[in-house]
Enzyme design. Sequence first.
Site, PDB file in Angstrom:
ATOM      1  N   GLU A  76       0.835  -1.213   0.000  1.00 63.32           N
ATOM      2  CA  GLU A  76       0.000   0.000   0.000  1.00 63.32           C
ATOM      3  C   GLU A  76       0.866   1.259   0.000  1.00 63.32           C
ATOM      4  OE1 GLU A  76      -2.802   0.178  -0.921  1.00 63.32           O
ATOM      5  OE2 GLU A  76      -4.333   0.706   0.536  1.00 63.32           O
ATOM      6  N   THR A 108      -5.098  10.027  -5.109  1.00 62.45           N
ATOM      7  CA  THR A 108      -5.065   9.942  -3.646  1.00 62.45           C
ATOM      8  C   THR A 108      -4.257  11.100  -3.082  1.00 62.45           C
ATOM      9  OG1 THR A 108      -5.256   7.552  -3.758  1.00 62.45           O
ATOM     10  CG2 THR A 108      -4.481   8.459  -1.689  1.00 62.45           C
TER      11      THR A 108
END
Lengths: 310, 310
Positions: free
Chosen positions: B129, B182
């Site tokens: 991640e 993001t």
Amino acid sequence: MLNSVLVHSPATLSNLGCGFDVFGLALAAPYDTIRIRRTAEPGVRIQHLDGYNLPTDPAHNVAGVAILSLLAEVPEQVGFDVEIIKGIKPGSGVGSSAASAAGAVVGANALLGNRFTKMQLVDFAMAGEMVASGARHADNIAPAIFGGFTVVRALEPALDILALPAPPLWVAVVHPQIEVKTSDSRKVLPAAVPLGLAVRQWANVAGLVAGFLTADYDLIGRSMEDYIVEPARLPLIPGLAEARKRAMAVGSIGGGISGSGPSIFMLNKSEAIAQAVGTAMGSVFAELGIEFNTYVGPVATEGAKVVSEA
Amino acid sequence: MLNSVLVHSPATLSNLGCGFDVFGLALAAPYDTIRIRRTAEPGVRIQHLDGYNLPTDPAHNVAGVAILSLLAEVPEQVGFDVEIIKGIKPGSGVGSSAASAAGAVVGANALLGNRFTKMQLVDFAMAGEMVASGARHADNIAPAIFGGFTVVRALEPALDILALPAPPLWVAVVHPQIEVKTSDSRKVLPAAVPLGLAVRQWANVAGLVAGFLTADYDLIGRSMEDYIVEPARLPLIPGLAEARKRAMAVGSIGGGISGSGPSIFMLNKSEAIAQAVGTAMGSVFAELGIEFNTYVGPVATEGAKVVSEA
């Protein structure tokens, strides 16, 4: 028709570490004892049968204001004589004003045939809390009315209080005899919180609710940590860090400042541990030369309640 | 000994409104499909059997980095060939990178005799991640590994994830084809939050956990409201407010931005309502002339799992 009721109204913990202004927990002891008599004469008359010199003018007494707020919703001519014996020391940080306000409206409601819901009673009692603290908050009122573990989810647009089950818990509270005014303890709070810290705090809030609902004592303990309010108030309460350290050493789950202090609470799995925790915390204040009171008791599953009727 | 496994790894919602960086929920669909073969040759070789042009260098691929992180804890000489078919569109905001990272470590762990715990697998997958988002976060990884409703209570000093039950829920997700990076969606966030707003947010966090654990749909719905993150991101996602309005009009419980967007999720009591909600939300983007995909499915009670072995 009932003419008179005797009410016991419990001390309460608010905040519970991470849950500033949101969480509450009702205690079995100490409690206020309130005698309320229904009168044909309208209005409210307050008498304090304790030595705390609290105001008896109903417009300046938390119980008086709470009942007046309730009476504003009552069409018929009715009044109340109220006698209060404070079992909870004012200013101790375990919901003294909330207990008197909550007990008063629970008693008045009983004398009026229990026409109001608990949510309405919280709303009335909050008017009393306003007199004591200058802020309309429900974090002590909610557990004083509902008992057990409570969450004040919202005050606006509608009051939304969650009454949740708590696993068996024994609470030790130490009240050091130092004055911490609610207004002072609000002044030290930060106006704003770094987002990352707020996230850590609400992660703990989530953990604490899950801990209560799944009876996971370890989770309750590690979730109580308060990253925001306790660090700001720590300097106001000498002995807090050491008291908690000694409490943890004898088996407490965790704890922190009760409300705006100066009382310190610790949650525990058993009465025996809670007694040991009370003693361990007391030793800190004895060494500091600060007078203190200790209360040990279980969480109260009920809030303010009528214990006898006439 | 197993030589090869096929893994399905689910899309996930993170944040769930009020619970920024903390809450997650696993979806039954869409999901990534990952074939992993154990090899005598050390290291990891990645092949993408989809059209997204994702990096295949294991040091820059989320699944590759996740497995390399796991392999660092494996003493014996072993490696993996990994084939990935993305069922989850990258950048959609429903945990695409988390699904690949989680599925990869679940598969590798199965081929190593399931020697690691789910908590360890989350830790490994978080390394993947990190490659995708530049931040070490677990809010999508946790539900991708544990399934159901998850709370990331702490990353430090030890990873602490709560896997909690969710009542039956049907989720409608609409993914408008607009790009929200993001990193951009993080830039619009406030550095600090007024304390009063933080309190309202964690009151909702408490309400949402209580709602899930007591299967109280109304409480879940009213607790999802996000006072902090959604207001900042609202301008990034045209149609959000109107999509939610139409979703609520056809019976949805509530919802908001999925992760950092642009997908929008709504929770619902039944499949029929979820279908109607998906249609209602889609109509907004059709009118705006924005392409969109819709997913409707139940919450997944399991996370990434081996669906066949050889």
